[in-house]
Write a protein that holds these residues in place. Structure first.
Motif, PDB file in Angstrom:
ATOM      1  N   PRO B  63       7.045   5.013   8.453  1.00  0.00           N
ATOM      2  CA  PRO B  63       6.493   3.655   8.559  1.00  0.00           C
ATOM      3  C   PRO B  63       6.560   3.065   9.973  1.00  0.00           C
ATOM      4  N   LYS B  79      -3.464   9.961   8.580  1.00  0.00           N
ATOM      5  CA  LYS B  79      -3.781   8.543   8.316  1.00  0.00           C
ATOM      6  C   LYS B  79      -2.672   7.886   7.521  1.00  0.00           C
ATOM      7  N   LYS B  80      -2.333   6.673   7.948  1.00  0.00           N
ATOM      8  CA  LYS B  80      -1.214   5.937   7.363  1.00  0.00           C
ATOM      9  C   LYS B  80      -1.710   5.064   6.222  1.00  0.00           C
ATOM     10  N   ASP B  81      -0.984   5.084   5.095  1.00  0.00           N
ATOM     11  CA  ASP B  81      -1.346   4.174   4.000  1.00  0.00           C
ATOM     12  C   ASP B  81      -0.501   2.905   4.075  1.00  0.00           C
ATOM     13  N   GLU B  82      -0.695   2.011   3.118  1.00  0.00           N
ATOM     14  CA  GLU B  82      -0.040   0.690   3.189  1.00  0.00           C
ATOM     15  C   GLU B  82       1.480   0.771   3.014  1.00  0.00           C
ATOM     16  N   LYS B  83       1.962   1.943   2.540  1.00  0.00           N
ATOM     17  CA  LYS B  83       3.412   2.102   2.372  1.00  0.00           C
ATOM     18  C   LYS B  83       4.075   2.781   3.575  1.00  0.00           C
ATOM     19  N   GLY B  84       3.287   3.058   4.613  1.00  0.00           N
ATOM     20  CA  GLY B  84       3.865   3.728   5.780  1.00  0.00           C
ATOM     21  C   GLY B  84       3.934   5.236   5.626  1.00  0.00           C
ATOM     22  N   TRP B  86       2.004   8.824   5.828  1.00  0.00           N
ATOM     23  CA  TRP B  86       0.867   9.412   6.542  1.00  0.00           C
ATOM     24  C   TRP B  86       0.360  10.634   5.772  1.00  0.00           C
TER      25      TRP B  86
END
Lengths: 381, 381
Positions: B63, B79-84, B86
């Motif tokens: 994160p 690519k990073k998601d909303e929870k940190g 990748w």
């Protein structure tokens, strides 16, 4: 032709290294008194250890990182120099084997200057702060005969998968094709694996030394995994690992090696969770094991107390004393002590307990090397 | 009492994990068609592989990181998601064994979802893109007898240090205490180590299968390190590894195992740099070795050409043909081909060459598993 040959070499070498740049040995001189840790890969100078002060120096190349930290007895910020290399020198550390991690912008990673050691269920870096000559018992001795550690996969129908074990056979095993040997089953702890005893524990050096000196009876030592590993095709583990030990592993060993198969010639011991698994396994199979040990691993679950734990193994102390030649319990002085549980058992009449303390060490491999060194000479006599 | 016991368990468990948080198996469901890679630690779901499309999915929890990338056939942004967390899903990959790294803000680290494999002189993550049933020859077969891989340290006066080797003995070795066996010395390549053939190469499964099917003669296979490892007390390596092979290792093996010791019963082979080391070792000890193989490893240094390479071993083809029962040369079709060198030798009159190509594979372990599978049945007949 010369260019072609060079091209071939370059192509071969660069395709070997694939995603990663080739790395030559680090050759900068180390600060006075520091040497590469014995736990490093053979080309890594860092981490470096000062055996006298017991300090360690760590080095991480991370010019683009915002923050680099060392996780070892707490979390410590490292400092970046003008070349983007981060450094830290620790306070004096306790002797023994310590896992550590590097935090790169918050991600705990393995320091690749270290060899990898399986701990906490993943591959970890570790550093050994060396003992002096008192640690010679777990070091390689070129002047004595050496046993072998045999790496074997066997099929477990309970696990539904092949399982990997390491089996130590004493040096003389090869040259006595008709002799049979007693067997010690020796289990690792939580988060480690069947390689723990041979790699982190240096058990072959310990056993070689004890046997060469006539202090321990030549024996086979079987080191299984204490986990039921999943199969990526199935992805669910089933069964009970203590049943795998008793029902799949013991018969496989007795079929594959020249073992003595009566209970007076079969022992089991383990460290931490492996000690707990030992108590469960032995309690369910009292006719199979005559000796047991739990290193930093005597604890009970639930609220029944030690008297009622492990399938009631201790309920009748007279019967237990008769069934079990030795119940070895050990601990490091710097970890939670099982002394109270031992006292409870002794007061109840369990009289085959040997209690061993490793001075100044915690829940780590130096404690367990010392436990094995004290335990193994007591077996099969 | 219940609280005390729970406290003990918590203290023990938390002191085990030391610097690192305890980690439970990941249990989120994987996307349709994906399974954990066979190269993962047993609790890791990622990286995951789709055997049909040959795509792999990678996952990194980071994160706080600014940039996370995958290094595998090039460098690819994750690519990073909303929870940190990748993520990346690759294009279809070539079957076989591939090292990879994760770049966390520019630092190449080992993905700890993977087991560690020694490559490029450090501990690396890797992923196996599985073959179908055509790969069964290197998988564990529960219906046949299995040999053992023995882990041994021996003393090398040339290295000035103990050296670690792995020695495969065939399943029947134990039950034929008077039988002697031929020996194949089998060397890894640059940046890997003596564990490469048994772990990345699955050589025990390959040999077990060939021997069980009667295709290969039961033999001992010795896997040494191709590096002169330093001693942290000395920190300088000396000597020539090919001399260690011939002068320290061969005598140790002949003393320790029931070997046939004439040259018709001693072979040597290696991959990549290990193939090069094989040619050097054999050329200096033509009276010791009767068979040789170089897998992705036929190349020469300097500008003398193959005719003059390796201490002039090929200068007199008639003598070479007489001395050497087999000169096995192999390659993958997707790496630099040694065909031109082979043609040169054949035209010169070297007539004991077998040339083997692995279709569609590059400079990696699938190529070398196939090479061993083709090579081993030709030996000692």
């Amino acid at each position: 032709m010369k260019n072609l040959i060079l091209l071939i070499i370059v192509v071969i070498m660069s395709s070997i290294v694939a995603a990663q740049p080739p790395r030559a040995p680090q050759v900068e001189p180390l600060p006075e008194g520091f040497k590469p840790a014995s736990t490093n890969t053979f080309i890594s100078q860092y981490p470096a250890v000062n055996a006298k002060t017991r300090q360690a120096m760590f080095r991480v190349v991370a010019p683009e990182a915002q923050k680099v930290q060392l996780q070892l007895s707490g979390t410590h910020d490292m400092k970046k120099d003008e070349k983007g290399v981060w450094w830290i020198t620790t306070e004096p550390l306790v002797v023994g084997f310590h896992y550590y991690a590097i935090l790169v912008d918050g991600v705990a990673v393995m320091d690749r200057g270290s060899e990898s050691y399986f701990g906490s269920n993943w591959e970890s870096a570790a550093i050994e702060i060396p003992e002096g000559p008192e640690g010679d018992y777990y070091r390689f001795n070129k002047n004595i005969a050496h046993g072998q550690i045999r790496s074997i996969d066997y099929w477990s129908d309970i696990n539904g998968k092949e399982r990997h074990i390491n089996v130590y056979v004493p040096a003389e095993y090869e040259s006595n094709p008709n002799k049979r040997y007693p067997v010690l089953y020796l289990v690792h702890g939580w988060g480690e694996d069947e390689n723990g005893w041979s790699i982190q524990g240096h058990m072959a050096n310990i056993m070689d030394g004890l046997i060469a000196a006539g202090q321990a009876v030549p024996m086979i030592v079987v080191m299984p995994s204490g986990d039921i590993k999943t199969n990526s095709d199935v992805r669910e583990a089933s069964g009970d690992v203590t049943d795998i030990f008793a029902k799949n592993l013991v018969p496989f060993i007795d079929k594959t090696f020249r073992t003595k198969t009566d209970k007076q010639n079969r022992a089991m011991a383990g460290l931490s969770r492996g000690g707990f698994q030992t108590c469960i396994t032995v309690s369910k199979n009292m006719d199979q094991f005559g000796w047991m040990g739990t290193f930093s691993g005597l604890f009970v679950r639930g609220d029944d107390g030690i008297e009622n734990a492990f399938n009631g193994m201790f309920k009748d102390p007279t019967a237990f004393n008769k069934q079990m030649k030795l119940f070895f319990v050990s601990t490091g002085t710097e970890e939670r002590s099982p002394k109270e549980l031992v006292e409870t058992l002794k007061n109840k009449g369990v009289n085959n307990i040997v209690y061993h303390e490793s001075q100044g060490t915690a829940h780590e491999w130096l404690t367990w090397r010392r436990a094995l060194y004290d335990f193994a000479p007591r077996l099969f006599k």
